[in-house]
Design a protein around this motif. Structure first.
Motif, PDB file in Angstrom:
ATOM      1  N   TRP A 215       0.857  -1.188   0.000  1.00  0.00           N
ATOM      2  CA  TRP A 215       0.000   0.000   0.000  1.00  0.00           C
ATOM      3  C   TRP A 215       0.892   1.238   0.000  1.00  0.00           C
ATOM      4  O   TRP A 215       1.889   1.294   0.700  1.00  0.00           O
ATOM      5  N   VAL A 216       0.536   2.177  -0.840  1.00  0.00           N
ATOM      6  CA  VAL A 216       1.302   3.424  -0.895  1.00  0.00           C
ATOM      7  C   VAL A 216       0.358   4.604  -0.658  1.00  0.00           C
ATOM      8  O   VAL A 216      -0.862   4.474  -0.795  1.00  0.00           O
ATOM      9  N   ASN A 217       0.972   5.745  -0.344  1.00  0.00           N
ATOM     10  CA  ASN A 217       0.214   6.981  -0.051  1.00  0.00           C
ATOM     11  C   ASN A 217      -0.813   6.757   1.057  1.00  0.00           C
ATOM     12  O   ASN A 217      -1.908   7.347   1.044  1.00  0.00           O
ATOM     13  N   ASN A 218      -0.466   5.854   1.977  1.00  0.00           N
ATOM     14  CA  ASN A 218      -1.376   5.637   3.093  1.00  0.00           C
ATOM     15  C   ASN A 218      -0.860   6.410   4.303  1.00  0.00           C
ATOM     16  O   ASN A 218       0.282   6.856   4.340  1.00  0.00           O
ATOM     17  N   GLY A 219      -1.725   6.522   5.255  1.00  0.00           N
ATOM     18  CA  GLY A 219      -1.316   7.238   6.469  1.00  0.00           C
ATOM     19  C   GLY A 219      -2.412   8.166   6.961  1.00  0.00           C
ATOM     20  O   GLY A 219      -3.523   8.195   6.421  1.00  0.00           O
ATOM     21  N   TRP A 220      -2.086   8.888   7.975  1.00  0.00           N
ATOM     22  CA  TRP A 220      -3.044   9.804   8.589  1.00  0.00           C
ATOM     23  C   TRP A 220      -3.069  11.125   7.814  1.00  0.00           C
ATOM     24  O   TRP A 220      -2.033  11.707   7.531  1.00  0.00           O
ATOM     25  N   LYS A 221      -4.273  11.547   7.489  1.00  0.00           N
ATOM     26  CA  LYS A 221      -4.430  12.806   6.748  1.00  0.00           C
ATOM     27  C   LYS A 221      -5.329  13.741   7.553  1.00  0.00           C
ATOM     28  O   LYS A 221      -6.324  13.299   8.145  1.00  0.00           O
ATOM     29  N   PRO A 222      -4.995  15.052   7.584  1.00  0.00           N
ATOM     30  CA  PRO A 222      -5.898  15.987   8.282  1.00  0.00           C
ATOM     31  C   PRO A 222      -7.253  15.999   7.585  1.00  0.00           C
ATOM     32  O   PRO A 222      -7.330  15.860   6.360  1.00  0.00           O
ATOM     33  N   SER A 223      -8.304  16.160   8.378  1.00  0.00           N
ATOM     34  CA  SER A 223      -9.658  16.058   7.841  1.00  0.00           C
ATOM     35  C   SER A 223      -9.940  17.150   6.825  1.00  0.00           C
ATOM     36  O   SER A 223     -10.671  16.932   5.855  1.00  0.00           O
ATOM     37  N   THR A 224      -9.380  18.329   7.041  1.00  0.00           N
ATOM     38  CA  THR A 224      -9.518  19.413   6.060  1.00  0.00           C
ATOM     39  C   THR A 224      -8.185  20.127   5.931  1.00  0.00           C
ATOM     40  O   THR A 224      -7.302  19.936   6.776  1.00  0.00           O
ATOM     41  N   THR A 225      -8.058  20.927   4.933  1.00  0.00           N
ATOM     42  CA  THR A 225      -6.806  21.678   4.734  1.00  0.00           C
ATOM     43  C   THR A 225      -6.546  22.559   5.937  1.00  0.00           C
ATOM     44  O   THR A 225      -7.427  23.299   6.393  1.00  0.00           O
ATOM     45  N   ASP A 226      -5.353  22.432   6.458  1.00  0.00           N
ATOM     46  CA  ASP A 226      -4.909  23.248   7.592  1.00  0.00           C
ATOM     47  C   ASP A 226      -5.677  22.989   8.882  1.00  0.00           C
ATOM     48  O   ASP A 226      -5.588  23.783   9.833  1.00  0.00           O
ATOM     49  N   SER A 227      -6.400  21.891   8.934  1.00  0.00           N
ATOM     50  CA  SER A 227      -7.030  21.566  10.228  1.00  0.00           C
ATOM     51  C   SER A 227      -5.953  21.102  11.211  1.00  0.00           C
ATOM     52  O   SER A 227      -6.230  20.941  12.397  1.00  0.00           O
ATOM     53  N   ASN A 228      -4.737  20.903  10.713  1.00  0.00           N
ATOM     54  CA  ASN A 228      -3.612  20.509  11.583  1.00  0.00           C
ATOM     55  C   ASN A 228      -2.630  21.669  11.779  1.00  0.00           C
ATOM     56  O   ASN A 228      -1.482  21.453  12.151  1.00  0.00           O
ATOM     57  N   LEU A 229      -3.105  22.870  11.557  1.00  0.00           N
ATOM     58  CA  LEU A 229      -2.237  24.044  11.626  1.00  0.00           C
ATOM     59  C   LEU A 229      -2.259  24.657  13.013  1.00  0.00           C
ATOM     60  O   LEU A 229      -3.323  24.773  13.646  1.00  0.00           O
ATOM     61  N   ILE A 230      -1.077  25.047  13.485  1.00  0.00           N
ATOM     62  CA  ILE A 230      -0.931  25.788  14.748  1.00  0.00           C
ATOM     63  C   ILE A 230      -0.183  27.074  14.431  1.00  0.00           C
ATOM     64  O   ILE A 230       0.844  27.035  13.743  1.00  0.00           O
ATOM     65  N   THR A 231      -0.702  28.193  14.883  1.00  0.00           N
ATOM     66  CA  THR A 231      -0.006  29.467  14.679  1.00  0.00           C
ATOM     67  C   THR A 231       0.339  30.065  16.027  1.00  0.00           C
ATOM     68  O   THR A 231      -0.420  29.938  16.996  1.00  0.00           O
ATOM     69  N   VAL A 232       1.488  30.718  16.077  1.00  0.00           N
ATOM     70  CA  VAL A 232       1.943  31.343  17.313  1.00  0.00           C
ATOM     71  C   VAL A 232       2.494  32.715  16.965  1.00  0.00           C
ATOM     72  O   VAL A 232       3.196  32.866  15.955  1.00  0.00           O
ATOM     73  N   LYS A 233       2.153  33.704  17.776  1.00  0.00           N
ATOM     74  CA  LYS A 233       2.632  35.061  17.528  1.00  0.00           C
ATOM     75  C   LYS A 233       2.946  35.734  18.855  1.00  0.00           C
ATOM     76  O   LYS A 233       2.142  35.663  19.807  1.00  0.00           O
ATOM     77  N   ASN A 234       4.104  36.360  18.935  1.00  0.00           N
ATOM     78  CA  ASN A 234       4.499  37.120  20.125  1.00  0.00           C
ATOM     79  C   ASN A 234       3.980  38.542  19.966  1.00  0.00           C
ATOM     80  O   ASN A 234       4.437  39.281  19.097  1.00  0.00           O
ATOM     81  N   THR A 235       3.015  38.909  20.804  1.00  0.00           N
ATOM     82  CA  THR A 235       2.426  40.248  20.705  1.00  0.00           C
ATOM     83  C   THR A 235       2.898  41.155  21.841  1.00  0.00           C
ATOM     84  O   THR A 235       2.349  42.246  22.025  1.00  0.00           O
ATOM     85  N   GLY A 236       3.894  40.698  22.605  1.00  0.00           N
ATOM     86  CA  GLY A 236       4.373  41.506  23.723  1.00  0.00           C
ATOM     87  C   GLY A 236       5.714  42.154  23.417  1.00  0.00           C
ATOM     88  O   GLY A 236       6.147  42.206  22.260  1.00  0.00           O
ATOM     89  N   SER A 237       6.359  42.621  24.460  1.00  0.00           N
ATOM     90  CA  SER A 237       7.647  43.301  24.311  1.00  0.00           C
ATOM     91  C   SER A 237       8.791  42.492  24.887  1.00  0.00           C
ATOM     92  O   SER A 237       9.896  43.000  25.071  1.00  0.00           O
TER      93      SER A 237
END
Lengths: 180, 293
Positions: B198-220
């Motif tokens: 079997w090829v191209n098997n494995g775990w896939k996110p249910s939707t595009t970028d449903s596995n995305l994490i964003t982080v932003k430093n908004t302080g000083s």
């Protein structure tokens, strides 16, 4: 005969009293040992659903009662968090002095734990967006002494609509000063 | 003989019963030293209040009280203010003073006709400033001595207050985090006749970028972060990795600078479980975002 039986019954009564006192002594020793050395150390587990009660020490964040919410994906979450790295525990008042805020733009409710040496010593109620805490009460079984400890904040997020705990959490290592 | 045994047992019982109560502090003066902060930044001020915490519950009455806070190093601290918090107009002495030669702040309270009012709790406060010309942080311990004179005895209590002054920098951190649903579906892929697997098997996110994490430093304050996946014990056959936009697996700590740039990372899950078909998504683990300096 009557003198003998009277003396015999007195001896028997003394024996019963001695046995009762020995039993009482053993019971009191057991209670004392338990009182001094054993505590209920039931571990504190973070709830899978949001606490029913909001944190009583929570206060509104100045000038942060409205505005745009952060964008979040369907089924996901978005939060902003603000905190101070300075945490002091006052043993005389049994409180932790800190600054931790869940700004209004967050889409999740939060619960804050303070953990020292794998022991949760503080667990807040629900902190809703637009609110912050500057003090939290310690658990009664927190055993700390004056000095400095390495600990951490553990921040848990809860969906506002379902109350379900998010599968992402935040940990923030801290140095905690304990005062008497 | 039995009478003696009886008496001995009775005495032992009474002693053991009394033990827990004696563990609780015996009646004595207790006090509290409170500081607005023990980790002030260089150039900032802090205030210390010394209080008696149980005077109103004791029988003893205070006629004299002297509190010395010593080792106030004037190369580190400026004395902003000091004062008594005892309200007693009839006292023969009720004031604080600072000795520059001996580096201490002292409270002297003396009542010649009567005693200190039982309602008194806060007795002394002082305010210090960490000198702004210091170039690096440090630590100073201020020994504190309380001498209490009652009608019948003189008591000396000692304590200390350690001040860890820090370089002037913001100690507040602000960060924004967002995450997708983190829902994954196992795709069996397709059978490759040539490779016999079997090829191209494995775990896939249910939707595009449903596995995305964003982080932003908004302080000083610059901070670092790391992401980790923690499988539940029932699903420890699954592992997780985090990759950036170039599909590079994240290593250790990543800098979150104060420039406010949003950083994106995608979570991927791998491995297999015994559970094959479910109607609903099952929680298999948690993700921890650690924020540190």
């Amino acid at each position: 005969m009557s003198y003998k039986s009277k003396h015999g019954s007195t001896d028997k009564r003394k024996q019963i009293i001695i046995i009762v006192l020995i039993l009482l002594l053993l019971i009191t020793i057991g209670i004392t040992v338990w009182t001094l050395f054993f505590r209920d150390t039931t571990p504190v587990l973070a709830p899978d659903y949001a606490p029913q009660q909001t944190e009583e020490n929570a206060e509104p964040i100045d000038d942060d009662t409205d505005g745009e919410k952060l964008q979040q994906q369907q089924g996901g979450g978005a939060v902003s968090l603000t905190y101070s790295k300075e945490v002091t525990i006052d043993l005389s008042d049994n409180v932790a002095k800190l600054l931790f805020a869940n700004p209004y733009k967050s889409n999740q409710d939060m619960m804050l734990q303070i953990v020292i040496q794998d022991t949760v010593i503080v667990q807040s109620g629900l902190l809703t967006p637009g609110h912050q805490v500057t003090k939290l009460e310690l658990f009664d079984n927190a055993k700390l002494s004056k000095g400095t400890y390495e600990g951490k904040f553990v921040v848990l997020y809860y969906q506002k609509d379902t109350g379900e705990k998010a599968m992402i959490n935040t940990e923030i290592p801290l140095t905690i000063t304990v005062e008497e | 003989m039995k009478n003696r045994i009886l008496s001995l047992l009775l005495a032992l019982c009474l002693m053991v019963l009394a033990l827990p109560m004696s563990v609780v502090a015996a009646e004595t003066f207790t006090y509290k030293v409170s500081a607005t902060t023990t980790t002030p930044s260089i150039g900032s001020e802090f205030e210390v209040v010394i209080s008696l915490t149980n005077y109103d519950s004791l029988d003893a009455e205070i006629r004299g009280l002297q509190i010395d806070v010593t080792n106030i190093d004037i190369s580190v601290f400026e004395i902003v203010s000091h004062g008594t918090m005892i309200s007693d107009a009839s006292a023969a002495s009720n004031k604080t003073s600072y000795s520059s030669s001996k580096n201490y702040i002292r409270l002297v309270y003396l009542q010649l006709a009567g005693s200190m009012d039982k309602s008194v709790t806060d007795v002394m406060k002082f305010r210090l400033k960490v000198k702004g010309d210091l170039t690096e942080g440090g630590s100073i311990t201020l020994p504190i001595t309380l001498k209490i004179g009652t009608m019948s005895e003189n008591i000396t209590l000692t304590d200390s207050l350690t001040i860890n002054y820090q370089e002037a920098s913001s100690s507040t951190v602000s960060v924004e985090v967002s995450w997708g649903s983190m829902e994954f579906t196992y795709d069996d892929g397709t059978w490759d006749d040539e490779k016999h697997k079997w090829v191209n098997n494995g775990w896939k996110p249910s939707t595009t970028d449903s596995n995305l994490i964003t982080v932003k430093n908004t302080g000083s304050t610059d901070v670092k972060m790391k992401l980790s996946y923690n499988p539940l014990s029932s699903y420890n056959s699954l592992s997780g990795t985090f990759v950036d936009s170039s599909n590079t697996v994240l290593g250790s700590l990543i800098s979150l600078d104060t420039n406010g740039t949003e950083q994106k990372y995608w979570f991927n899950i791998s491995g297999t479980t015994e559970t094959r078909w479910t109607d609903n998504y099952i929680t298999v683990g948690t993700i921890t975002l650690t924020i540190t300096e």
